[in-house]
Design an enzyme around this catalytic site. Structure first.
Site, short mmCIF file in Angstrom:
data_model
loop_
_atom_site.label_atom_id
_atom_site.label_comp_id
_atom_site.label_asym_id
_atom_site.label_seq_id
_atom_site.Cartn_x
_atom_site.Cartn_y
_atom_site.Cartn_z
N HIS A 195 0.80 -1.10 0.11
CA HIS A 195 -0.01 0.07 0.01
C HIS A 195 0.94 1.34 -0.03
O HIS A 195 2.11 1.25 0.25
CB HIS A 195 -0.97 0.01 1.32
CG HIS A 195 -0.29 -0.22 2.69
ND1 HIS A 195 0.35 0.93 3.03
CD2 HIS A 195 -0.03 -0.93 3.38
CE1 HIS A 195 0.67 0.77 4.38
NE2 HIS A 195 0.67 -0.15 4.60
N CYS A 211 3.12 -4.97 6.83
CA CYS A 211 2.74 -4.52 5.39
C CYS A 211 3.83 -3.95 4.66
O CYS A 211 5.03 -3.48 5.34
CB CYS A 211 1.53 -3.50 5.52
SG CYS A 211 -0.01 -4.28 6.00
#
Length: 235
Positions: A195, A211
């Protein structure tokens, strides 16, 4: 013969009597003058003449020593550098590089040790991006596929994260301040994503909860190049 012997004896007596007296008189005679070499005397005599500088000059008067602060350039002041003001290292910017690592063309390979994401291409090259990865205790490795893509996604912090950070909201709508940034690509059934980020200065560091984060402009570029089902290898 007897007269000659008496004469010599008389002379010896006179010499014996006069020797000590002459020696005593010599103690009071003035000694000869001491003569010094001009090389030793002239420099000192010349100092007595007007206008000549002494051989050893008198020390100059010194003003009291005062303390002054060092120039600003030399002052060693510990200053914390704001990371937001630092440009991204050139090697972390998107670029085409030679590639002979794992993955088939079209797949994504993430090197968490060196903080790079590679989009493998067909001609022995790859498009490389700088990324931020999981901090110690949140690193992982494995293989997944992109199962969903979202633009300006909302963020739902996992319950475990909210326990660690009680101030987090249950949900944050998408937008420039959202931690997921401009785009998100979800990996399998895990909680991990590739992301964007509202903190681009963290790229190249181990800061996330697992992440893979990219600059918003970089994740948007990658988002347009891959599709759902793309293979992702994390090493």
């Amino acid at each position: 013969m007897k007269a000659a012997a008496l004469f010599l004896a008389g002379i010896a007596a006179v010499v014996a009597a006069s020797g000590p007296a002459a020696a005593q008189a010599g103690r009071y005679l003035a000694p000869p003058p001491i003569v010094l070499s001009p090389n030793l005397t002239d420099p000192w005599v010349m100092q007595l003449q007007p206008g000549n500088r002494p051989i050893y000059a008198a020390p100059e008067a010194r003003s009291p020593r005062t303390w002054s602060a060092p120039p600003a350039a030399e002052a060693k002041v510990a200053r914390k550098v704001d990371p937001r003001s630092q440009p991204l290292a050139p090697e972390l910017l998107p670029q085409e590089v030679a590639y002979d690592g794992p993955g088939v063309p079209g797949s994504i390979v993430i090197d968490t040790r060196n903080r790079f994401l590679y989009l493998v291409e067909a001609d022995g090259t790859a498009r490389r991006y700088g990324v931020g990865v999981g901090r110690p205790g949140f690193t992982w490795a494995g293989e997944h596929r992109i199962t969903r893509k979202a633009e300006w996604p909302s963020w739902h912090p996992p319950a475990e994260m909210r326990q660690r950070q009680p101030g987090l909201p249950v949900m944050m709508p998408g937008g420039p301040k959202n931690p997921l940034g401009a785009r998100a690509m979800y990996l399998g059934s895990t909680l991990y994503r590739i992301h964007g980020t509202a903190e681009p200065w963290t790229i190249g560091h181990a800061v996330s909860s697992g992440c893979i984060r990219m600059r918003n402009e970089d994740v948007t570029d990658l988002y347009e190049r891959v599709k759902v089902g793309t293979r992702v290898i994390v090493i």
